[in-house]
Design a protein around this motif. Structure first.
Motif, PDB file in Angstrom:
ATOM      1  N   ARG A   1       1.192   2.604  -3.488  1.00  6.97           N
ATOM      2  CA  ARG A   1      -0.009   3.296  -3.980  1.00  6.97           C
ATOM      3  C   ARG A   1      -0.130   4.671  -3.353  1.00  6.97           C
ATOM      4  NH1 ARG A   1      -2.033  -1.867  -3.224  1.00  6.97           N
ATOM      5  NH2 ARG A   1      -3.036  -1.295  -1.259  1.00  6.97           N
ATOM      6  N   TRP A   2       0.164   4.776  -2.070  1.00  6.83           N
ATOM      7  CA  TRP A   2       0.052   6.066  -1.374  1.00  6.83           C
ATOM      8  C   TRP A   2       1.077   7.059  -1.880  1.00  6.83           C
ATOM      9  CZ3 TRP A   2      -0.022   3.307   3.977  1.00  6.83           C
ATOM     10  CH2 TRP A   2      -1.266   2.723   4.171  1.00  6.83           C
TER      11      TRP A   2
ATOM     12  N   LYS B   1       0.066   8.235  -5.598  1.00  5.46           N
ATOM     13  CA  LYS B   1      -1.230   8.882  -5.807  1.00  5.46           C
ATOM     14  C   LYS B   1      -1.145  10.388  -6.031  1.00  5.46           C
ATOM     15  CE  LYS B   1      -5.886   9.341  -4.153  1.00  5.46           C
ATOM     16  NZ  LYS B   1      -6.869   9.008  -3.143  1.00  5.46           N
TER      17      LYS B   1
ATOM     18  N   PRO C   1       0.808  -1.222   0.000  1.00  7.84           N
ATOM     19  CA  PRO C   1       0.000   0.000   0.000  1.00  7.84           C
ATOM     20  C   PRO C   1       0.844   1.276   0.000  1.00  7.84           C
ATOM     21  CG  PRO C   1      -0.751  -1.505   1.711  1.00  7.84           C
ATOM     22  CD  PRO C   1       0.503  -2.072   1.144  1.00  7.84           C
ATOM     23  N   LEU C   2       2.046   1.203   0.523  1.00  8.97           N
ATOM     24  CA  LEU C   2       2.914   2.373   0.538  1.00  8.97           C
ATOM     25  C   LEU C   2       3.196   2.858  -0.877  1.00  8.97           C
ATOM     26  CD1 LEU C   2       4.594   4.275   2.300  1.00  8.97           C
ATOM     27  CD2 LEU C   2       6.499   2.678   2.037  1.00  8.97           C
TER      28      LEU C   2
END
Length: 80
Positions: A51-52, A55, A48-49
């Motif tokens: 994607r964050w 973004k 998830p890091l």
């Protein structure tokens, strides 16, 4: 600070696209290419890091594209 820069660039690009539509393509493509590099670099982080981190670059690239196309579209609606 980066947010202010992206907003300022979007405003300048929209005005440029309205005044001289053909000349606005090169700065728009250059900005989107640069933001794409940041997005790809951020997405290499695991899970998830990634994607964050990517973004903000994706949404900024989308904003630059929309502001340029909005300026050209507004110019197309003029009666002259």
């Amino acid at each position: 600070m980066i947010i202010v820069g992206v907003i300022a660039f979007c405003v300048v690009l929209a005005v440029l696209a309205f005044v001289v539509p053909r000349l606005s393509r090169h700065p728009q493509n250059g900005a989107q290419r640069t933001l794409g590099l940041g997005s790809r670099a951020g997405s290499k982080a695991p899970g998830p890091l990634g994607r964050w981190l990517s973004k903000p670059f994706r949404s900024s690239s989308r904003a630059v594209g929309r502001s340029g196309s909005a300026g050209r579209r507004a110019r197309g609606h003029l009666p002259f």
